[in-house]
Scaffold this motif. Structure first.
Motif, PDB file in Angstrom:
ATOM      1  N   THR A  68       0.825  -1.208   0.000  1.00  0.00           N
ATOM      2  CA  THR A  68       0.000   0.000   0.000  1.00  0.00           C
ATOM      3  C   THR A  68       0.857   1.256   0.000  1.00  0.00           C
ATOM      4  N   ILE A  69       1.950   1.258   0.792  1.00  0.00           N
ATOM      5  CA  ILE A  69       2.837   2.423   0.829  1.00  0.00           C
ATOM      6  C   ILE A  69       3.472   2.645  -0.543  1.00  0.00           C
ATOM      7  N   ARG A  70       3.887   1.556  -1.188  1.00  0.00           N
ATOM      8  CA  ARG A  70       4.460   1.709  -2.539  1.00  0.00           C
ATOM      9  C   ARG A  70       3.423   2.251  -3.511  1.00  0.00           C
ATOM     10  N   LYS A  71       2.205   1.764  -3.376  1.00  0.00           N
ATOM     11  CA  LYS A  71       1.133   2.231  -4.251  1.00  0.00           C
ATOM     12  C   LYS A  71       0.841   3.714  -4.008  1.00  0.00           C
ATOM     13  N   LEU A  72       0.887   4.113  -2.736  1.00  0.00           N
ATOM     14  CA  LEU A  72       0.638   5.517  -2.396  1.00  0.00           C
ATOM     15  C   LEU A  72       1.745   6.410  -2.934  1.00  0.00           C
ATOM     16  N   LEU A  73       2.990   5.972  -2.798  1.00  0.00           N
ATOM     17  CA  LEU A  73       4.102   6.766  -3.321  1.00  0.00           C
ATOM     18  C   LEU A  73       4.014   6.879  -4.843  1.00  0.00           C
ATOM     19  N   HIS A  74       3.607   5.789  -5.502  1.00  0.00           N
ATOM     20  CA  HIS A  74       3.424   5.846  -6.956  1.00  0.00           C
ATOM     21  C   HIS A  74       2.291   6.810  -7.310  1.00  0.00           C
ATOM     22  N   TYR A  75       1.222   6.787  -6.510  1.00  0.00           N
ATOM     23  CA  TYR A  75       0.087   7.695  -6.755  1.00  0.00           C
ATOM     24  C   TYR A  75       0.517   9.151  -6.616  1.00  0.00           C
ATOM     25  N   MET A  76       1.498   9.383  -5.723  1.00  0.00           N
ATOM     26  CA  MET A  76       1.990  10.744  -5.508  1.00  0.00           C
ATOM     27  C   MET A  76       3.061  11.131  -6.521  1.00  0.00           C
ATOM     28  N   GLY A  77       3.303  10.285  -7.527  1.00  0.00           N
ATOM     29  CA  GLY A  77       4.333  10.537  -8.518  1.00  0.00           C
ATOM     30  C   GLY A  77       4.282  11.917  -9.155  1.00  0.00           C
ATOM     31  N   PRO A  78       3.093  12.395  -9.583  1.00  0.00           N
ATOM     32  CA  PRO A  78       3.046  13.723 -10.219  1.00  0.00           C
ATOM     33  C   PRO A  78       3.497  14.858  -9.304  1.00  0.00           C
ATOM     34  N   TYR A  79       3.573  14.587  -8.010  1.00  0.00           N
ATOM     35  CA  TYR A  79       3.929  15.639  -7.058  1.00  0.00           C
ATOM     36  C   TYR A  79       5.292  15.335  -6.415  1.00  0.00           C
ATOM     37  N   ARG A  80       6.104  14.498  -7.088  1.00  0.00           N
ATOM     38  CA  ARG A  80       7.361  14.044  -6.481  1.00  0.00           C
ATOM     39  C   ARG A  80       8.330  15.197  -6.239  1.00  0.00           C
ATOM     40  N   VAL A  81       8.331  16.223  -7.105  1.00  0.00           N
ATOM     41  CA  VAL A  81       9.261  17.347  -6.921  1.00  0.00           C
ATOM     42  C   VAL A  81       8.979  18.048  -5.599  1.00  0.00           C
ATOM     43  N   GLY A  82       7.712  18.341  -5.358  1.00  0.00           N
ATOM     44  CA  GLY A  82       7.348  18.992  -4.104  1.00  0.00           C
ATOM     45  C   GLY A  82       7.617  18.104  -2.910  1.00  0.00           C
ATOM     46  N   LEU A  83       7.373  16.801  -3.078  1.00  0.00           N
ATOM     47  CA  LEU A  83       7.584  15.856  -1.979  1.00  0.00           C
ATOM     48  C   LEU A  83       9.073  15.780  -1.623  1.00  0.00           C
ATOM     49  N   VAL A  84       9.918  15.662  -2.628  1.00  0.00           N
ATOM     50  CA  VAL A  84      11.363  15.597  -2.382  1.00  0.00           C
ATOM     51  C   VAL A  84      11.843  16.906  -1.749  1.00  0.00           C
TER      52      VAL A  84
END
Length: 623
Positions: A33-49
């Motif tokens: 589930t955590i991997r799926k959530l991180l993948h779902y957040m892919g479009p926002y990875r710049v802000g997340l990083v």
């Protein structure tokens, strides 16, 4: 200031008994589930990083602070010693420079933390905004069998869209950053302590296994109570919702005391599990404070000996004492964060489970020669059931080999006892379900060969349970055709005999219906849905007990309006009051999913069969 920085990073406390999902609620597949959530957040990875990097930078600056402050203390100590010995004075300029550096470090920490919070809030809100939108779209794409089959309730979908997404937002915003900052702080403080004094660091590290043991025992014991709390919370919410919606019946049968007792039983169980879970989780902080204070004592004792021996500077002892607190605190926070992350994964898993549910399959295929999907367009209204069989569950057939040929503009009444399959036929016609065998055609097109949107644009319907939304009467009628003018809306209302009561309401057509339209009578609600169908003006009409909730006089007026409305339209009328279908062109009598009789009202009465028995039973005197 360092203490304020730590308070700002304090991990979210476990939710109380009124929370939506207990922190101990576990996902079935946490890692997946955590991997799926991180993948779902892919479009926002710049802000997340960026948020993660800034969070780490904020911790690094705050970790450096005590060491800088210790340098100022050491400089002041030796300055006092020089003044006392007459060999020099306190170097206030140097101390001032150190304090300015300390101020810059803490300002940088605060700035990084503030920017990180702003970025992370934006990321989480974008994620949950997207989730809510996808759930809203998904609701219209899952088949009705998904709800009717007991896989999930409509209330549970609502809970996932609101409670789970909201909890996910909070957990994602707090838990993920807290995890990063806690680990960074533990590593950073450990490095700083080792740089100051290896012996003192060794004394502090001895508290680690003690802390781990305490946290492990408390988490293990509280976990089952958190799960019980969540389960019981759902039971209490369900009881409240059920009692609230059934207050009229509960009070009419004088069963208020029984409802209160049942609620109290559920509430007692919730109290017991919530008390135990919160008590055990609440022990974490005081026990960890005890371990931390024991560490302070050990550091002071060992540090004093090192200072006497000249192996450590006085300011370093002060810095080390601050680091001891900054070392034990994130360990406690990690224990809390583990619950938050479990909670986040459980919520995300429920949301993804619904988003990944099977959708209604469009069986319509493009013509290989033209490349276009067949369309019905504006139907003439010819409907044919050819050997249709259907059952909601495998092996339990409700409709058996049903056949009927309905010509355009004709009125077909479908009658029969409860459970005969009358409403099921209409669900098949609207393709809420697909037939198991046989075919169902509209204007010669098998309904499975066209899109649902193309099929349903030809139907208007009035159901026994009138559905109206919160808004004005005008908006509710206009729901039948969104581009209708006010004049067309009012004409439809007059046609359905609504205007006489609409004008008596405050504001008339702009009168606001409340949630569930409980501020108008049940009969008035049904009249408004009839007006909506009139406004839609579609070639095929479905009336499912359309006049069941109105008085005899209103029924007569509506029936006249319905007769006019059905002129030139193919109409399917489901009725229990057989007096309302005398003028139907054809009456189909269903019994256990089979057509047992077919004909006009007069023909069926003359046969003296099952229809005649049904008709006569409605006029028998009850002794």
């Amino acid at each position: 200031m360092a203490q304020m920085t730590q308070q700002r990073r304090q991990a979210p406390r476990p939710h109380g008994p009124g929370s939506r999902m207990a922190p101990g609620e576990k996902a079935k597949d946490f890692g997946g589930t955590i991997r799926k959530l991180l993948h779902y957040m892919g479009p926002y990875r710049v802000g997340l990083v960026a948020a993660v990097v800034l969070a780490m930078a904020s911790v690094v600056f705050s970790v450096v602070g005590p060491k800088v402050l210790g340098n100022a203390t050491t400089e002041l100590f030796w300055g006092v010693q020089r003044r006392a010995a007459g060999t020099g004075d306190i170097d206030f300029a140097r101390i001032g420079g150190i304090l300015v550096t300390l101020l810059v470090v803490y300002l940088a920490s605060a700035a990084a933390s503030g920017i990180q919070s702003w970025i992370m809030t934006g990321v989480t809100q974008k994620v949950v905004y997207r989730m809510r939108g996808e759930i809203a779209q998904k609701i219209s794409r899952v088949p009705l069998s998904y709800f009717d089959g007991g896989k999930i309730s409509k209330g549970d979908v609502l809970s996932r869209m609101t409670n789970d997404v909201d909890t996910l937002s909070q957990s994602l915003n707090q838990g993920l950053i807290q995890l990063v900052t806690s680990i960074t702080q533990i590593v950073g403080v450990a490095i700083m302590m080792l740089m100051i004094s290896v012996p003192l660091a060794g004394v502090t590290f001895v508290t680690l296994p003690v802390s781990a043991l305490i946290l492990g025992v408390l988490i293990k014991r509280s976990q089952k109570y958190f799960s019980q709390q969540q389960s019981q919370l759902g039971a209490v919410n369900g009881r409240v919702e059920e009692d609230f919606s059934g207050q009229v019946v509960i009070q009419a049968f004088n069963r208020t005391d029984r409802a209160v007792r049942q609620f109290q039983q559920e509430n007692d169980l919730l109290y017991e599990s919530a008390w135990k879970s919160q008590f055990l989780s609440g022990l974490m902080q005081p026990l960890m404070n005890l371990v931390g204070n024991m560490g302070y004592v050990a550091v002071v004792v060992v540090g004093a000996g090192l200072a006497v021996a000249g192996a450590i500077q006085p300011g370093d002892i002060q810095s080390f004492i601050q680091y001891v607190k900054n070392f034990t605190q994130p360990i406690t926070q990690l224990a809390t964060v583990s619950n938050v992350l479990q909670q986040m994964a459980a919520c995300a898993e429920r949301v993804f489970e619904f988003l990944e549910a099977p959708e209604e399959a469009e069986t319509a295929k493009a013509d290989p020669t033209t490349g276009q999907v067949p369309t019905i367009g504006h139907a003439k209204g010819a409907v044919e059931f050819d050997g249709v069989s259907f059952g909601y569950l495998p092996g339990k057939t409700i409709i058996h080999d049903f056949s009927a040929d309905v010509r355009p503009g004709k009125t077909v009444a479908i009658v029969g006892p409860t459970g005969a399959g009358k409403t099921t036929l209409m669900k098949l016609l609207l393709r809420f379900y697909d037939v198991d065998a046989g075919s169902l055609q509209v204007d010669g097109h098998d309904v499975r060969d066209v899109t649902r949107a193309d099929l349903r644009q030809n139907f208007s319907m009035v159901l026994q349970d009138a559905w109206l939304f919160k808004g004005s009467i005008r908006e509710n009628i206009r729901f039948g055709r969104l581009d209708a003018t006010d004049e067309e809306v009012e004409a439809a209302a007059r046609y359905a005999h609504c205007e006489h009561f609409i004008k008596t309401l405050p504001g008339g057509y702009d009168f606001q219906l409340d949630e569930g339209a409980t501020n108008v009578s049940q009969g008035q609600r049904q009249l408004l849905t009839i007006a909506r169908a009139v406004l839609a003006n579609r070639p095929i009409l479905i009336l499912d007990e359309a006049t069941s909730n109105v008085d005899t006089r209103t029924e007569w007026r509506i029936q006249r309006a319905m007769d006019k409305l059905m002129e030139g339209r193919t109409s399917f009328v489901i009725a229990h009051r057989l007096s309302t279908i005398r003028n139907a062109d054809t009456i189909l009598v269903l019994r256990d999913g089979d057509v047992v009789e077919k004909g006009t009202h007069e023909e069926l009465l003359a046969r003296g069969g099952f229809y005649a028995q049904l008709y006569q039973s409605q006029f028998e005197e009850v002794a």
